[in-house]
Design a protein around this motif. Structure first.
Motif, PDB file in Angstrom:
ATOM      1  N   ASP A  25      43.205  -3.200  54.982  1.00 30.92           N
ATOM      2  CA  ASP A  25      43.803  -4.450  55.441  1.00 30.92           C
ATOM      3  C   ASP A  25      44.039  -5.385  54.251  1.00 30.92           C
ATOM      4  OD1 ASP A  25      44.163  -7.101  56.585  1.00 30.92           O
ATOM      5  OD2 ASP A  25      43.314  -6.327  58.444  1.00 30.92           O
ATOM      6  N   ASP A  26      45.241  -5.960  54.192  1.00 39.73           N
ATOM      7  CA  ASP A  26      45.579  -6.861  53.084  1.00 39.73           C
ATOM      8  C   ASP A  26      44.705  -8.112  53.050  1.00 39.73           C
ATOM      9  OD1 ASP A  26      47.567  -5.157  52.236  1.00 39.73           O
ATOM     10  OD2 ASP A  26      49.178  -6.217  53.288  1.00 39.73           O
ATOM     11  N   ASN A  27      44.083  -8.444  54.168  1.00 36.21           N
ATOM     12  CA  ASN A  27      43.215  -9.622  54.209  1.00 36.21           C
ATOM     13  C   ASN A  27      41.835  -9.368  53.619  1.00 36.21           C
ATOM     14  OD1 ASN A  27      45.001 -11.482  55.616  1.00 36.21           O
ATOM     15  ND2 ASN A  27      44.745 -10.128  57.398  1.00 36.21           N
ATOM     16  N   GLY A  28      41.533  -8.116  53.362  1.00 34.40           N
ATOM     17  CA  GLY A  28      40.250  -7.764  52.775  1.00 34.40           C
ATOM     18  C   GLY A  28      40.379  -7.438  51.301  1.00 34.40           C
ATOM     19  N   ASP A  29      39.241  -7.496  50.586  1.00 34.41           N
ATOM     20  CA  ASP A  29      39.286  -7.166  49.155  1.00 34.41           C
ATOM     21  C   ASP A  29      38.161  -6.221  48.734  1.00 34.41           C
ATOM     22  OD1 ASP A  29      37.158  -8.896  49.301  1.00 34.41           O
ATOM     23  OD2 ASP A  29      38.000 -10.426  47.973  1.00 34.41           O
ATOM     24  N   ALA A  30      37.512  -5.609  49.704  1.00 39.23           N
ATOM     25  CA  ALA A  30      36.503  -4.579  49.458  1.00 39.23           C
ATOM     26  C   ALA A  30      36.130  -3.991  50.803  1.00 39.23           C
ATOM     27  CB  ALA A  30      35.263  -5.152  48.768  1.00 39.23           C
ATOM     28  N   VAL A  31      35.571  -2.801  50.783  1.00 39.25           N
ATOM     29  CA  VAL A  31      35.072  -2.175  52.009  1.00 39.25           C
ATOM     30  C   VAL A  31      33.610  -1.817  51.793  1.00 39.25           C
ATOM     31  CG1 VAL A  31      35.193  -0.139  53.504  1.00 39.25           C
ATOM     32  CG2 VAL A  31      37.302  -1.304  52.800  1.00 39.25           C
ATOM     33  N   ILE A  32      32.763  -2.260  52.727  1.00 37.80           N
ATOM     34  CA  ILE A  32      31.340  -1.937  52.705  1.00 37.80           C
ATOM     35  C   ILE A  32      31.077  -0.976  53.857  1.00 37.80           C
ATOM     36  CG2 ILE A  32      28.989  -2.848  52.872  1.00 37.80           C
ATOM     37  CD1 ILE A  32      30.194  -5.611  52.069  1.00 37.80           C
ATOM     38  N   VAL A  33      30.621   0.218  53.553  1.00 37.57           N
ATOM     39  CA  VAL A  33      30.333   1.216  54.576  1.00 37.57           C
ATOM     40  C   VAL A  33      28.821   1.302  54.758  1.00 37.57           C
ATOM     41  CG1 VAL A  33      30.598   3.602  55.321  1.00 37.57           C
ATOM     42  CG2 VAL A  33      32.404   2.504  53.969  1.00 37.57           C
ATOM     43  N   VAL A  34      28.362   0.905  55.927  1.00 35.40           N
ATOM     44  CA  VAL A  34      26.942   0.981  56.273  1.00 35.40           C
ATOM     45  C   VAL A  34      26.753   2.202  57.150  1.00 35.40           C
ATOM     46  CG1 VAL A  34      25.039  -0.168  57.462  1.00 35.40           C
ATOM     47  CG2 VAL A  34      26.663  -1.519  56.109  1.00 35.40           C
ATOM     48  N   ALA A  35      26.001   3.177  56.670  1.00 32.16           N
ATOM     49  CA  ALA A  35      25.868   4.437  57.397  1.00 32.16           C
ATOM     50  C   ALA A  35      24.680   5.221  56.852  1.00 32.16           C
ATOM     51  CB  ALA A  35      27.153   5.267  57.260  1.00 32.16           C
ATOM     52  N   PRO A  36      24.186   6.211  57.626  1.00 30.94           N
ATOM     53  CA  PRO A  36      23.112   7.072  57.121  1.00 30.94           C
ATOM     54  C   PRO A  36      23.603   8.049  56.042  1.00 30.94           C
ATOM     55  CG  PRO A  36      23.186   7.083  59.525  1.00 30.94           C
ATOM     56  CD  PRO A  36      24.445   6.426  59.050  1.00 30.94           C
ATOM     57  N   PHE A  37      24.895   8.389  56.079  1.00 32.68           N
ATOM     58  CA  PHE A  37      25.501   9.361  55.156  1.00 32.68           C
ATOM     59  C   PHE A  37      24.806  10.719  55.228  1.00 32.68           C
ATOM     60  CE2 PHE A  37      26.573   5.237  53.206  1.00 32.68           C
ATOM     61  CZ  PHE A  37      27.964   5.341  53.263  1.00 32.68           C
ATOM     62  N   THR A  38      24.380  11.084  56.442  1.00 27.18           N
ATOM     63  CA  THR A  38      23.794  12.409  56.644  1.00 27.18           C
ATOM     64  C   THR A  38      24.785  13.362  57.310  1.00 27.18           C
ATOM     65  OG1 THR A  38      22.881  11.594  58.733  1.00 27.18           O
ATOM     66  CG2 THR A  38      21.429  11.574  56.805  1.00 27.18           C
ATOM     67  N   GLY A  39      25.983  12.847  57.611  1.00 31.92           N
ATOM     68  CA  GLY A  39      27.025  13.653  58.248  1.00 31.92           C
ATOM     69  C   GLY A  39      28.344  12.935  58.089  1.00 31.92           C
ATOM     70  N   ASP A  61      32.433  12.945  49.273  1.00 30.90           N
ATOM     71  CA  ASP A  61      32.057  14.097  48.449  1.00 30.90           C
ATOM     72  C   ASP A  61      32.450  13.874  46.989  1.00 30.90           C
ATOM     73  OD1 ASP A  61      31.054  15.319  50.686  1.00 30.90           O
ATOM     74  OD2 ASP A  61      32.822  16.597  51.011  1.00 30.90           O
ATOM     75  N   ALA A  62      33.602  13.263  46.774  1.00 27.37           N
ATOM     76  CA  ALA A  62      34.052  13.005  45.400  1.00 27.37           C
ATOM     77  C   ALA A  62      33.113  12.018  44.707  1.00 27.37           C
ATOM     78  CB  ALA A  62      35.484  12.471  45.409  1.00 27.37           C
ATOM     79  N   ILE A  63      32.667  11.036  45.453  1.00 27.26           N
ATOM     80  CA  ILE A  63      31.720  10.064  44.897  1.00 27.26           C
ATOM     81  C   ILE A  63      30.398  10.755  44.579  1.00 27.26           C
ATOM     82  CG2 ILE A  63      30.300   8.050  45.473  1.00 27.26           C
ATOM     83  CD1 ILE A  63      32.740   7.020  47.063  1.00 27.26           C
ATOM     84  N   ALA A  64      29.910  11.571  45.538  1.00 30.22           N
ATOM     85  CA  ALA A  64      28.631  12.263  45.338  1.00 30.22           C
ATOM     86  C   ALA A  64      28.690  13.229  44.158  1.00 30.22           C
ATOM     87  CB  ALA A  64      28.248  13.011  46.610  1.00 30.22           C
ATOM     88  N   ALA A  65      29.878  13.735  43.858  1.00 32.83           N
ATOM     89  CA  ALA A  65      30.017  14.665  42.739  1.00 32.83           C
ATOM     90  C   ALA A  65      29.783  13.985  41.396  1.00 32.83           C
ATOM     91  CB  ALA A  65      31.407  15.303  42.767  1.00 32.83           C
ATOM     92  N   ILE A  66      30.071  12.692  41.324  1.00 36.69           N
ATOM     93  CA  ILE A  66      29.865  11.970  40.065  1.00 36.69           C
ATOM     94  C   ILE A  66      28.627  11.075  40.096  1.00 36.69           C
ATOM     95  CG2 ILE A  66      32.326  12.000  39.480  1.00 36.69           C
ATOM     96  CD1 ILE A  66      32.386   9.021  40.379  1.00 36.69           C
ATOM     97  N   ASP A  67      28.064  10.863  41.296  1.00 38.31           N
ATOM     98  CA  ASP A  67      26.870  10.024  41.442  1.00 38.31           C
ATOM     99  C   ASP A  67      25.982  10.630  42.519  1.00 38.31           C
ATOM    100  OD1 ASP A  67      24.916   8.132  41.733  1.00 38.31           O
ATOM    101  OD2 ASP A  67      26.245   6.465  42.234  1.00 38.31           O
ATOM    102  N   ALA A  68      25.004  11.400  42.089  1.00 37.28           N
ATOM    103  CA  ALA A  68      24.143  12.110  43.027  1.00 37.28           C
ATOM    104  C   ALA A  68      23.310  11.160  43.885  1.00 37.28           C
ATOM    105  CB  ALA A  68      23.220  13.062  42.265  1.00 37.28           C
ATOM    106  N   SER A  69      23.176   9.915  43.457  1.00 33.49           N
ATOM    107  CA  SER A  69      22.370   8.951  44.221  1.00 33.49           C
ATOM    108  C   SER A  69      23.197   8.142  45.208  1.00 33.49           C
ATOM    109  CB  SER A  69      21.651   7.992  43.266  1.00 33.49           C
ATOM    110  OG  SER A  69      22.593   7.131  42.632  1.00 33.49           O
TER     111      SER A  69
END
Length: 533
Positions: free
Chosen positions: A36-50, A61-69
């Motif tokens: 959305d053009d009205n936003g300037d970042a996205v915060i994803v709150v999730a368990p990230f287990t699926g 997956d691309a993020i996890a490939a460069i940052d295991a944490s």
């Protein structure tokens, strides 16, 4: 005659620089588009287990490939598919432990907003997503509400900063707005309720967190009068001396009232719809600074005692929430007992015997147990009013004892009932509702030992206020103060077997309010809102 430096400094504190009441809660808008053009970042709150709905697995997956944490600790990542090219992962953890609760979403959202602010974002989009374990669905039913409350808490700007033109811009830097990405049909109602709770918590943070001069008793009264001016809440300020009306409160105030700017007051707030089905009476401890009095807090433990007004701050904040939500079926009365526990030649001392408003001869055992003294007579007044009220429930709310912190740790408030309140399951209802929204309580019980502890030791008194040990070193140190307030206020005449039983619940919020420099939590406003509104 020239002013002394101390007097000049005090005057500078008292002067209204740039009043900022009520505290602002940033707007919360809705979107269904993470770019959305009205936003300037996205915060994803999730368990990230699926899978995370709305975020392609390839991106994570691309993020996890460069940052295991990334899935466990989160971070900010560049991705042009999202608003502002910023994607912030805010993990809740896997949520599989029996100890996990909805606060995981609040904590993650809070951390996500803090990261967004540090990156310079002003209008992040919040996405609450990811599957929770099937066995825990009910536990996390209010994940969105909790996440929103966590996110909004990270945008609060303290009253001292808002009113200080010399505060650096970084101190007041916050978001312009928050967007939430969802297609929930009830999201407008959810946002309205969450914003009302956060508005109340912001008031609580202002009053509780405000320094001892900015939030001296009469200045709190000014703040509250400004807060509710032109609203559906009436404000009436009682000023001392209180020797006749509230003699126990007057004893605590005896030293501080020698300094006009520290004079005590009782602030009465009332929200009164036309046809209430029940009436909630709250008495809040408002000790604007606690030196311990003659039993002085020595050894460096006095710092931070400007937050000993957390109970009064909480009920003022709750009334702000009530004012916004405007329930048709609940009348709410709040009484804020505002006083400073000062030390000096006229300070009250242990061994004094004072007759309470209810006529109970009360021996002072420890001047650092001033909170129960400040509330007991005001509770008696609330009891008198409750006798003619529709379906009354009485509460005391206070940052009262270190024992509550020792017993339950930080992040939890203790709640305990008299007989009629126990029969009505008041504490159980508050604890269940509070946990659902991330404002948890622990249930304590007022036992016969608590009444025995305060019973007269000699013919000169009816009740003994306290021993001379810290509450944290006293068995049942957070329960027996409730027995003291029941006895000295005359509430013992309104137990389960009386002709006129009145439910009474005491809440010790010392562990949940948080000490400086941790931001004030605003507890138990969310729990009370979920229970009664």
């Amino acid at each position: 005659m020239s002013s002394s430096p101390v007097t000049m400094a005090a005057a500078a504190k008292i002067a209204k620089i740039a009043p900022s009441v009520p505290p602002t809660v940033i707007p919360v808008d809705v979107t269904t588009n993470l770019n959305d053009d009205n936003g300037d970042a996205v915060i994803v709150v999730a368990p990230f287990t699926g899978d995370v709905e709305g975020v392609p697995a390839a991106h994570i997956d691309a993020i996890a490939a460069i940052d295991a944490s990334a899935k466990s600790k989160g971070g900010l990542y560049l991705n042009e598919a999202y608003a502002g090219n910023r994607l912030i992962l805010a993990p809740t953890g896997p949520l599989t432990s029996d100890g996990d609760d909805v606060r995981s979403f609040a904590d993650a959202a809070h951390a996500g907003v803090v990261r967004a602010k540090a990156a310079g974002a002003k209008a992040p989009i919040l996405l609450v997503a990811g599957a929770v374990p099937a066995q825990r669905v009910a536990t996390f039913a209010k994940a969105v509400e909790s996440a929103l409350l966590g996110a909004l808490s990270a945008t609060y700007v303290p009253v001292e900063v808002r009113e200080d033109p010399r505060a650096p811009p970084s101190a007041s830097a916050t978001l312009d707005r928050l967007l939430i990405c969802t297609a929930r049909p009830d999201i407008a109602d959810v946002i309205g309720r969450v914003v009302a709770i956060e508005a109340g918590r912001a008031v609580s943070r202002d009053i509780c967190g405000g320094d001892p001069e900015r939030m001296a008793p009469l200045r709190v009264a000014e703040y509250v009068e400004e807060l509710f001016k032109g609203t559906n809440v009436t404000v009436a300020v009682e000023k001392g001396p209180f020797t006749e009306a509230y003699p126990l409160l007057a004893a605590v105030a005896r030293c501080s009232e020698q300094v006009p700017r520290h004079a005590p007051c009782v602030i009465n707030l009332e929200y009164a719809p036309a046809n209430p089905e029940k009436t909630l009476f709250f008495v809040g401890k408002g000790v604007t600074y606690d030196t311990g009095g003659a039993d002085v807090k020595a050894g460096g433990i006095m710092a931070g005692m400007h937050r000993d007004k957390g109970g009064a701050a909480a009920i003022a904040g709750f009334m702000r929430t009530v004012s916004i939500l405007a329930p048709a079926n609940v009348r709410v009365v709040c009484k804020m007992s505002m006083v400073r526990n000062s030390i000096g030649a006229d300070a009250y001392v242990a061994d004094e015997i004072i007759h309470s408003r209810a006529g109970v001869r009360t021996r002072v055992g420890n001047t650092d147990a001033e909170g129960r003294m400040a509330m007991a007579d005001v509770l008696c007044k609330a009891k008198e009013e409750a006798l003619s009220a529709v379906n009354p429930f009485l509460f005391t709310v206070a940052t009262l004892t270190g024992h509550a912190v020792r017993a339950y740790g930080t992040g939890y408030f203790a709640t305990m009932d008299n007989g009629p309140a126990l029969a009505a399951n008041v504490s159980a209802l508050v604890a269940t509702a509070g946990l659902s929204i991330g404002d948890p309580a622990e249930i304590s019980t007022i036992r016969r030992e608590d009444y025995a502890f305060i019973r007269s030791k000699y013919v000169t008194e009816d009740i003994v206020q306290c021993n001379n040990l810290p509450s944290s070193g006293t068995p049942r140190g957070h329960q027996f103060p409730a027995a003291f307030m029941i006895a000295t206020s005359g509430m013992d005449k309104h137990g389960l077997c009386s002709d006129k039983p009145i439910p009474y619940t005491h809440m010790d919020i010392a562990g949940a309010t948080q000490m400086w420099p941790t931001p004030v939590s605003g507890t138990p406003i969310a729990a009370l809102t979920e229970t009664f509104l």
